[in-house]
Write an enzyme that holds these catalytic residues in place. Structure first.
Site, mmCIF file in Angstrom:
data_model
loop_
_atom_site.group_PDB
_atom_site.id
_atom_site.type_symbol
_atom_site.label_atom_id
_atom_site.label_comp_id
_atom_site.label_asym_id
_atom_site.label_seq_id
_atom_site.Cartn_x
_atom_site.Cartn_y
_atom_site.Cartn_z
ATOM 1 N N GLY A 70 2.372 4.415 13.318
ATOM 2 C CA GLY A 70 3.487 3.074 13.447
ATOM 3 C C GLY A 70 3.098 2.878 15.194
ATOM 4 O O GLY A 70 2.664 1.628 14.959
ATOM 5 N N CYS A 118 13.156 10.601 7.178
ATOM 6 C CA CYS A 118 13.347 10.226 8.063
ATOM 7 C C CYS A 118 14.889 10.262 8.362
ATOM 8 O O CYS A 118 15.198 10.394 9.702
ATOM 9 C CB CYS A 118 13.238 8.924 8.320
ATOM 10 S SG CYS A 118 13.524 8.018 7.570
ATOM 11 N N GLY A 176 6.340 5.117 8.469
ATOM 12 C CA GLY A 176 6.218 6.119 8.108
ATOM 13 C C GLY A 176 5.838 6.811 10.210
ATOM 14 O O GLY A 176 7.626 7.021 10.292
ATOM 15 N N SER A 177 5.460 7.954 9.840
ATOM 16 C CA SER A 177 4.986 8.462 10.707
ATOM 17 C C SER A 177 4.924 7.501 12.445
ATOM 18 O O SER A 177 4.738 6.756 12.421
ATOM 19 C CB SER A 177 4.026 9.202 11.362
ATOM 20 O OG SER A 177 2.993 9.069 11.455
ATOM 21 N N GLU A 234 3.406 8.028 15.523
ATOM 22 C CA GLU A 234 2.035 8.044 15.699
ATOM 23 C C GLU A 234 1.441 6.993 14.730
ATOM 24 O O GLU A 234 0.795 5.628 15.758
ATOM 25 C CB GLU A 234 1.561 9.871 15.391
ATOM 26 C CG GLU A 234 0.146 9.952 15.739
ATOM 27 C CD GLU A 234 -0.340 11.288 14.754
ATOM 28 O OE1 GLU A 234 0.400 11.919 14.492
ATOM 29 O OE2 GLU A 234 -1.780 11.255 14.931
ATOM 30 N N LYS A 246 0.734 -1.409 -0.153
ATOM 31 C CA LYS A 246 0.063 -0.043 -0.003
ATOM 32 C C LYS A 246 1.100 1.675 -0.379
ATOM 33 O O LYS A 246 1.403 1.984 0.937
ATOM 34 C CB LYS A 246 -0.899 0.094 1.551
ATOM 35 C CG LYS A 246 -2.142 1.216 1.208
ATOM 36 C CD LYS A 246 -2.496 1.169 2.077
ATOM 37 C CE LYS A 246 -1.533 2.774 2.479
ATOM 38 N NZ LYS A 246 -1.804 4.206 1.892
ATOM 39 N N GLU A 294 9.260 1.214 11.042
ATOM 40 C CA GLU A 294 10.657 2.376 10.919
ATOM 41 C C GLU A 294 10.744 3.410 10.775
ATOM 42 O O GLU A 294 8.879 3.772 9.939
ATOM 43 C CB GLU A 294 11.131 2.023 9.206
ATOM 44 C CG GLU A 294 12.086 0.707 8.823
ATOM 45 C CD GLU A 294 12.999 0.754 9.599
ATOM 46 O OE1 GLU A 294 13.740 1.460 9.836
ATOM 47 O OE2 GLU A 294 13.683 -0.487 9.357
ATOM 48 N N GLU A 326 10.313 16.641 15.165
ATOM 49 C CA GLU A 326 10.587 15.795 13.631
ATOM 50 C C GLU A 326 10.080 16.736 12.661
ATOM 51 O O GLU A 326 8.529 16.827 12.185
ATOM 52 C CB GLU A 326 10.568 14.732 13.360
ATOM 53 C CG GLU A 326 10.774 14.442 11.629
ATOM 54 C CD GLU A 326 9.855 12.470 11.261
ATOM 55 O OE1 GLU A 326 8.977 12.549 11.727
ATOM 56 O OE2 GLU A 326 11.097 12.161 10.709
HETATM 57 P P1 NAD Z 1 2.378 8.655 7.716
HETATM 58 O O1 NAD Z 1 2.633 7.530 9.133
HETATM 59 O O2 NAD Z 1 1.334 9.456 7.396
HETATM 60 O O3 NAD Z 1 1.486 7.387 6.456
HETATM 61 C C1 NAD Z 1 2.568 6.267 6.275
HETATM 62 C C2 NAD Z 1 2.097 5.256 5.211
HETATM 63 O O4 NAD Z 1 0.925 4.767 6.851
HETATM 64 C C3 NAD Z 1 1.090 5.690 4.335
HETATM 65 O O5 NAD Z 1 0.800 5.172 3.145
HETATM 66 C C4 NAD Z 1 -0.544 6.283 5.284
HETATM 67 O O6 NAD Z 1 -1.482 5.630 4.018
HETATM 68 C C5 NAD Z 1 -0.497 4.483 5.965
HETATM 69 N N1 NAD Z 1 -1.648 4.743 6.460
HETATM 70 C C6 NAD Z 1 -1.953 6.430 7.569
HETATM 71 N N2 NAD Z 1 -2.699 5.841 8.675
HETATM 72 C C7 NAD Z 1 -2.745 4.525 9.174
HETATM 73 C C8 NAD Z 1 -3.630 3.905 9.350
HETATM 74 N N3 NAD Z 1 -4.205 4.553 10.357
HETATM 75 N N4 NAD Z 1 -3.206 2.426 9.637
HETATM 76 C C9 NAD Z 1 -1.884 2.198 8.279
HETATM 77 N N5 NAD Z 1 -1.301 2.231 7.760
HETATM 78 C C10 NAD Z 1 -2.416 3.548 7.619
HETATM 79 O O7 NAD Z 1 4.047 8.534 7.380
HETATM 80 P P2 NAD Z 1 4.153 9.372 5.879
HETATM 81 O O8 NAD Z 1 3.828 11.094 6.154
HETATM 82 O O9 NAD Z 1 3.108 8.931 4.355
HETATM 83 O O10 NAD Z 1 5.447 10.079 5.881
HETATM 84 C C11 NAD Z 1 6.518 10.631 6.993
HETATM 85 C C12 NAD Z 1 6.987 9.970 7.913
HETATM 86 O O11 NAD Z 1 7.596 8.542 7.568
HETATM 87 C C13 NAD Z 1 7.807 10.494 9.209
HETATM 88 O O12 NAD Z 1 7.253 10.846 10.183
HETATM 89 C C14 NAD Z 1 9.093 9.871 8.426
HETATM 90 O O13 NAD Z 1 10.360 9.806 9.809
HETATM 91 C C15 NAD Z 1 8.755 8.399 8.610
HETATM 92 N N6 NAD Z 1 10.233 7.784 7.656
HETATM 93 C C16 NAD Z 1 11.017 6.796 8.383
HETATM 94 C C17 NAD Z 1 11.571 6.140 7.144
HETATM 95 C C18 NAD Z 1 12.038 5.225 7.873
HETATM 96 O O14 NAD Z 1 13.025 4.473 7.427
HETATM 97 N N7 NAD Z 1 12.600 5.275 9.159
HETATM 98 C C19 NAD Z 1 11.427 6.446 5.778
HETATM 99 C C20 NAD Z 1 10.594 7.239 5.874
HETATM 100 C C21 NAD Z 1 9.757 7.915 6.208
#
Ligand code: NAD
Length: 454
Positions: A210, A261, A205-206, A208, A152, A227, A357
């Site tokens: 996660g 990130c 992703g974030s 929160e 996804k 991650e 962040e």
């Molecule tokens: P996000 O957490 O908003 O979204 C990430 C993914 O999760 C998207 O595909 C989104 O649709 C999905 N998602 C959102 N809510 C969900 C839920 N309730 N259940 C399941 N899936 C859900 O993050 P973003 O804004 O797309 O990306 C930015 C964040 O990602 C930053 O915090 C960044 O640090 C982090 N990031 C981390 C790494 C790493 O490897 N550590 C790499 C890149 C980005």
């Protein structure tokens, strides 16, 4: 429909169908049906298939790079480098199916050994900042270990994942092994997390989101790797090559417009070297070329969205905990989600700009007096993803590297990601490792078998 925008122009790049929970269920079913044959494929044949995926990306390198540059607003040079990495990931994991080794363990009464079994259907949920690259970090080891997947992508950047799925089919990947659902996280992502036929979620992703995924996955004891976010330190000691450290610092925090990130968004500088470092840094920041992602000369593009720009601005426009702006680079005006590279200095370690962040091109410079204080400040964060240490004293650099609570560190360099080395966080930056040999552990279970000989 899902309207996919081009961040540099704010225009609609493409409209695609918006997937929902039923689409997720159908994709999981296809992946479940495809699993036995993919798992049972001879290891050498699975390896060959991964090599073909790498070749497909190489053959469509420019097309994918332009699509990623336009949809994510990243400079074309960066997008090309990322597509090279995507191909490298599949080349690297093509070596894995024939090397998923087990152990033989001395026991009495027979033979005991271990094998690695795939998990089944794995859900991959990825963000918008490095769309296809982060997907590949998960796809490579997941497929190599014999799993089938439902990917996804983020709603904002689904295009390269969808195109890659087409290329994979053309390259001969059996139907159902890789499925892409492009839809919202709150519906499609959440359905993957709760689905009883999904064995594992690999999430980037974030922090929160996660946290909510880890909680949701508990209901079915799903395996999870996370991650998450970061607030990584770039430690510059007075004995470092200050010019080199300052020249490299903008790339480490303004790369991908700071939406990384691993961004070294806290620059910790030994106070005795602060003035000299800042004068080198100012020159380096004013040289950063910000503009049209498709212009090869540019090093930074726009932010991903209007919402992201508003959030980043809140750290600079008077709400940054009082942190003064030391200097800013330039950015285009007019349409596009532009934001000029910005350096705040000196920033109080307790200020919002030093703790949260920002995920945009804003660096917080924090002075420190000695090694002990540098380590304390660097570790004073809920995150622990990456970081850099700049010093001319090798012993100090190694001491500090061991003392930092972070998963990926570099000395006299700002590199975080290599295909062959593990990547992932300490503390609230997540758990599990991607890339390198360690990633395979997260996509397989160890099975122990005993054969009685007497
Ligand atoms: P996000 O957490 O908003 O979204 C990430 C993914 O999760 C998207 O595909 C989104 O649709 C999905 N998602 C959102 N809510 C969900 C839920 N309730 N259940 C399941 N899936 C859900 O993050 P973003 O804004 O797309 O990306 C930015 C964040 O990602 C930053 O915090 C960044 O640090 C982090 N990031 C981390 C790494 C790493 O490897 N550590 C790499 C890149 C980005």
């Amino acid at each position: 429909m899902l309207e996919v925008l081009e961040p540099a122009t704010e225009a609609v790049l493409r409209e695609i169908p918006r997937a929902d929970e039923d689409d997720v269920d159908a994709a999981v079913e296809r992946a479940r049906d495809a699993f036995p044959a993919w798992r049972d494929l001879a290891p050498g044949d699975r390896a060959r298939m991964l090599r073909r995926l790498a070749t497909a990306v190489e053959d469509h390198h420019e097309e994918l790079a332009v699509l990623e540059a336009r949809n994510a607003g990243k400079p074309i040079r960066d997008a090309r480098g990322e597509m090279e990495m995507v191909a490298q990931v599949f080349h690297y994991y093509a070596g894995a199916p024939e090397r998923l080794l087990g152990d033989t363990i001395p026991v009495s009464g027979g033979q005991a050994w271990t094998v690695r079994e795939p998990l089944g259907v794995v859900g991959l949920i990825v963000p918008w900042n490095f769309p296809l690259t982060i997907a590949a970090w998960k796809l490579g080891p997941a497929l190599a270990a014999g799993n089938t997947v439902v990917l996804k992508p983020a709603e904002l950047t689904p295009l390269t994942a969808l195109r890659f799925a087409e290329l994979a089919l053309e390259a001969g990947l059996p139907s159902g092994v890789l499925n892409v659902v492009a839809g919202p996280g709150s519906t499609c992502g959440a359905r993957l997390v709760s689905h009883s036929d999904v064995a594992k979620i690999a999430f980037t992703g974030s922090t929160e989101v996660g946290r909510s995924i880890a909680a949701g996955a508990a209901a079915t004891i799903k395996r999870v790797t996370l991650e998450l976010g970061g607030k990584s330190p770039n430690l510059v000691f007075a004995d470092a090559d200050l010019e080199a450290a300052a020249a490299a610092a903008p790339g480490a925090v303004f790369g991908n417009a700071g939406q990384d990130c691993c961004a070294r968004s806290r620059i910790l500088v030994q106070a005795s070297a602060l003035d000299e470092f800042m004068s080198h840094l100012e020159a380096a920041v004013s040289a950063v070329r910000v503009g049209d992602p498709l212009d090869e000369a540019n090093e930074m593009g726009p932010l991903i969205s209007a919402a992201q720009r508003a959030s980043v601005a809140s750290y600079v426009d008077g709400e940054g905990g009082g942190a003064p702006v030391a200097f800013r680079g330039s950015a285009p005006s007019g349409s596009g989600f532009w934001f000029a590279p910005t350096v705040l200095c000196p920033v109080d370690p307790g200020a919002r700009a030093a703790r949260e962040e920002i995920f945009g091109p804003v660096a917080a410079v924090i002075p420190f007096d000695d090694e002990e204080e540098a380590i304390r400040l660097a570790n004073d964060t809920i995150y622990g993803l990456s970081g850099s240490i700049w010093s001319g004293d090798g012993g100090r650099a190694l001491r500090v590297a061991r003392a930092l609570d972070a998963g990926v560190l570099s000395i006299n360099s700002n590199t975080s990601v290599r295909v062959a080395t593990p990547f992932g966080g300490f503390k609230q930056s997540g758990y599990g490792r991607e890339l390198g040999p360690h990633a395979l552990d997260a996509y397989s279970e160890v099975k122990s078998i005993f054969y009685a000989t007497s």
